[in-house]
Design a protein around this motif. Structure first.
Motif, short mmCIF file in Angstrom:
data_model
loop_
_atom_site.label_atom_id
_atom_site.label_comp_id
_atom_site.label_asym_id
_atom_site.label_seq_id
_atom_site.Cartn_x
_atom_site.Cartn_y
_atom_site.Cartn_z
N LYS A 62 44.15 146.31 84.43
CA LYS A 62 45.10 147.42 84.37
C LYS A 62 45.64 147.60 82.96
CE LYS A 62 49.21 149.00 86.92
NZ LYS A 62 50.20 148.58 87.96
N GLN A 63 45.80 146.48 82.25
CA GLN A 63 46.30 146.54 80.88
C GLN A 63 45.28 147.15 79.92
OE1 GLN A 63 46.78 143.77 82.94
NE2 GLN A 63 48.89 144.53 83.24
N ASP A 64 44.00 147.16 80.32
CA ASP A 64 42.95 147.73 79.47
C ASP A 64 42.89 149.25 79.54
OD1 ASP A 64 41.94 145.25 78.54
OD2 ASP A 64 40.74 145.01 80.37
N ILE A 65 43.56 149.85 80.48
CA ILE A 65 43.41 151.29 80.70
C ILE A 65 43.65 152.12 79.44
CG2 ILE A 65 44.40 153.29 81.91
CD1 ILE A 65 44.61 151.58 84.41
N PRO A 66 44.73 151.87 78.65
CA PRO A 66 44.94 152.71 77.46
C PRO A 66 43.83 152.61 76.43
CG PRO A 66 46.96 151.53 78.05
CD PRO A 66 45.85 150.93 78.86
N GLN A 67 43.14 151.45 76.36
CA GLN A 67 42.06 151.28 75.38
C GLN A 67 40.73 150.97 76.08
OE1 GLN A 67 44.95 149.38 75.18
NE2 GLN A 67 44.27 147.43 76.05
N MET A 68 40.49 151.58 77.24
CA MET A 68 39.28 151.28 78.00
C MET A 68 38.02 151.66 77.23
SD MET A 68 38.32 149.86 80.85
CE MET A 68 39.69 149.99 82.01
N ARG A 69 38.07 152.75 76.49
CA ARG A 69 36.90 153.16 75.71
C ARG A 69 36.50 152.06 74.73
NH1 ARG A 69 35.41 155.46 70.88
NH2 ARG A 69 33.87 157.16 70.95
N GLU A 70 37.46 151.53 74.02
CA GLU A 70 37.17 150.46 73.05
C GLU A 70 36.70 149.19 73.74
OE1 GLU A 70 39.89 152.35 73.06
OE2 GLU A 70 39.43 153.56 71.29
N LYS A 71 37.29 148.89 74.89
CA LYS A 71 36.92 147.69 75.63
C LYS A 71 35.45 147.74 76.06
CE LYS A 71 37.73 144.11 78.60
NZ LYS A 71 38.54 142.91 78.51
N LEU A 72 35.04 148.86 76.67
CA LEU A 72 33.66 148.97 77.12
C LEU A 72 32.69 149.08 75.94
CD1 LEU A 72 33.97 151.29 80.25
CD2 LEU A 72 33.77 148.82 80.17
N SER A 93 40.84 145.41 92.49
CA SER A 93 42.20 145.27 93.00
C SER A 93 43.11 146.16 92.14
CB SER A 93 42.66 143.81 92.92
OG SER A 93 42.84 143.41 91.57
N GLU A 94 44.39 146.13 92.41
CA GLU A 94 45.31 146.95 91.61
C GLU A 94 45.39 146.45 90.18
OE1 GLU A 94 49.15 147.38 93.27
OE2 GLU A 94 48.46 148.29 95.15
N GLU A 95 45.11 145.17 89.97
CA GLU A 95 45.30 144.58 88.65
C GLU A 95 44.03 144.47 87.83
OE1 GLU A 95 48.25 143.94 87.34
OE2 GLU A 95 49.13 144.71 89.21
N ARG A 96 42.87 144.32 88.49
CA ARG A 96 41.65 144.14 87.70
C ARG A 96 40.42 144.48 88.53
NH1 ARG A 96 40.01 137.79 86.77
NH2 ARG A 96 39.53 137.28 88.93
N ALA A 97 39.30 144.62 87.84
CA ALA A 97 38.02 144.88 88.50
C ALA A 97 36.94 144.06 87.80
CB ALA A 97 37.68 146.36 88.45
N GLU A 98 36.02 143.53 88.60
CA GLU A 98 34.84 142.89 88.03
C GLU A 98 33.72 143.91 88.00
OE1 GLU A 98 31.91 138.98 88.43
OE2 GLU A 98 33.18 139.57 90.13
N ILE A 99 33.13 144.11 86.84
CA ILE A 99 32.08 145.10 86.70
C ILE A 99 30.74 144.43 86.41
CG2 ILE A 99 33.64 146.92 85.93
CD1 ILE A 99 32.66 146.41 83.06
N ILE A 116 41.96 152.01 87.57
CA ILE A 116 41.06 151.22 86.71
C ILE A 116 39.65 151.79 86.72
CG2 ILE A 116 40.03 148.95 86.34
CD1 ILE A 116 42.53 147.69 87.54
N VAL A 117 39.15 152.11 87.89
CA VAL A 117 37.80 152.67 88.00
C VAL A 117 37.73 154.03 87.31
CG1 VAL A 117 36.03 153.49 89.60
CG2 VAL A 117 37.30 151.39 90.11
N HIS A 118 38.73 154.85 87.52
CA HIS A 118 38.76 156.17 86.88
C HIS A 118 38.74 156.03 85.36
CE1 HIS A 118 40.76 159.85 85.28
NE2 HIS A 118 39.93 160.42 86.15
#
Length: 256
Positions: free
Chosen positions: A238-248, A200-206, A139-141
């Motif tokens: 974890k579910q956001d990983i494929p579209q992390m660019r769009e999410k952020l 965590s393995e499932e999510r992160a608070e940023i 997730i962090v990566h």
């Protein structure tokens, strides 16, 4: 001669030695560090009260306009009950140490190491230090990579003392400072800071700090009063990983 050797051991000459050997020096937060601790007896028989491993990092604390480097203990593991080691005797103890999920990444000036200490009664306690590399989990990566895809460049990564307002369980957080060099935020933001408050393995608070570029007199006034900075807390999964660019991008674009 025995009495003389004991006197020397009491000041650290001829005392037992410790050497920690790790199976690897590269880990992700949450992984288990495995290895062994070797204790070699010195010139006299000695009682080893305790062998302990401590996971350390450093962080910057600012006070009275001066910056100080502080050491933080992230985890501690006790390996043994008291025992006596004979002169020249070699003992080996395997160990497993689980890295906390919030172990800082060894980016920039951030260092992480494991110190091994022996507690020996009436003697100088020997110690050993082993530095390790901490790489980002999935997730962090994905989040750090997404920011580079949005045109940001990592300028600095550093652990800094945390404000009491965040109610954080550590005395510090690791901040990743980015500057926009291309892309949609170039010319709109001075910088962007991201910290991972929990992972965590499932999510992160940023925690994002969006620093807008000053425009005109109003912008310069806002910058002088630090009103051009917005703090944003959000969750990524974890579910956001494929579209992390769009999410952020969706999160950041609301505050420019």
């Amino acid at each position: 001669m025995a009495l003389f050797n004991k006197m020397l051991a009491s000041i650290g000459i001829g005392t037992a030695k410790v050497d920690t050997r790790l199976d690897s020096d590269r880990y992700l937060p949450g992984q288990t560090v495995q290895g062994k601790v070797e204790i070699r007896g010195g010139s006299v028989e000695q009682k080893i009260e305790e062998i302990y491993l401590t996971l350390h990092t450093t962080y910057i604390k600012e006070q009275d306009d001066k910056k100080y480097t502080q050491t933080a203990a992230l985890e501690k593991l006790r390996l043994n009950d008291p025992f006596t080691i004979a002169p020249g005797e070699l003992r080996t103890m395997p160990f497993s140490l689980v890295l906390p999920n919030d172990t800082p990444l060894t980016y920039g000036r951030t260092k992480v190491w494991i110190s091994t200490g022996l507690e020996i009664k009436n003697a100088v306690d020997p110690s050993d230090e082993d530095f390790i590399q901490i790489l980002p989990g999935p997730i962090v990566h994905a989040a750090l990579l997404a920011l580079t895809d949005l045109g940001f460049k990592l300028r600095q990564a550093e652990c800094e003392a945390v404000s009491y307002k965040l109610n954080h369980h550590r005395p510090f957080i690791q901040e990743f400072e980015f500057i926009p060099v291309t892309g949609p935020y170039h010319g709109k933001l001075d910088e962007l800071e991201i910290s991972f408050l929990s992972v965590s393995e499932e999510r992160a608070e940023i925690l994002l700090e969006v620093d807008r570029k000053a425009k005109g007199l109003a912008g310069l006034f806002a910058e002088a009063m630090e009103m051009d900075e917005t703090m944003v807390r959000a969750f990524i999964t974890k579910q956001d990983i494929p579209q992390m660019r769009e999410k952020l991008n969706q999160i950041i674009s609301r505050y420019i």
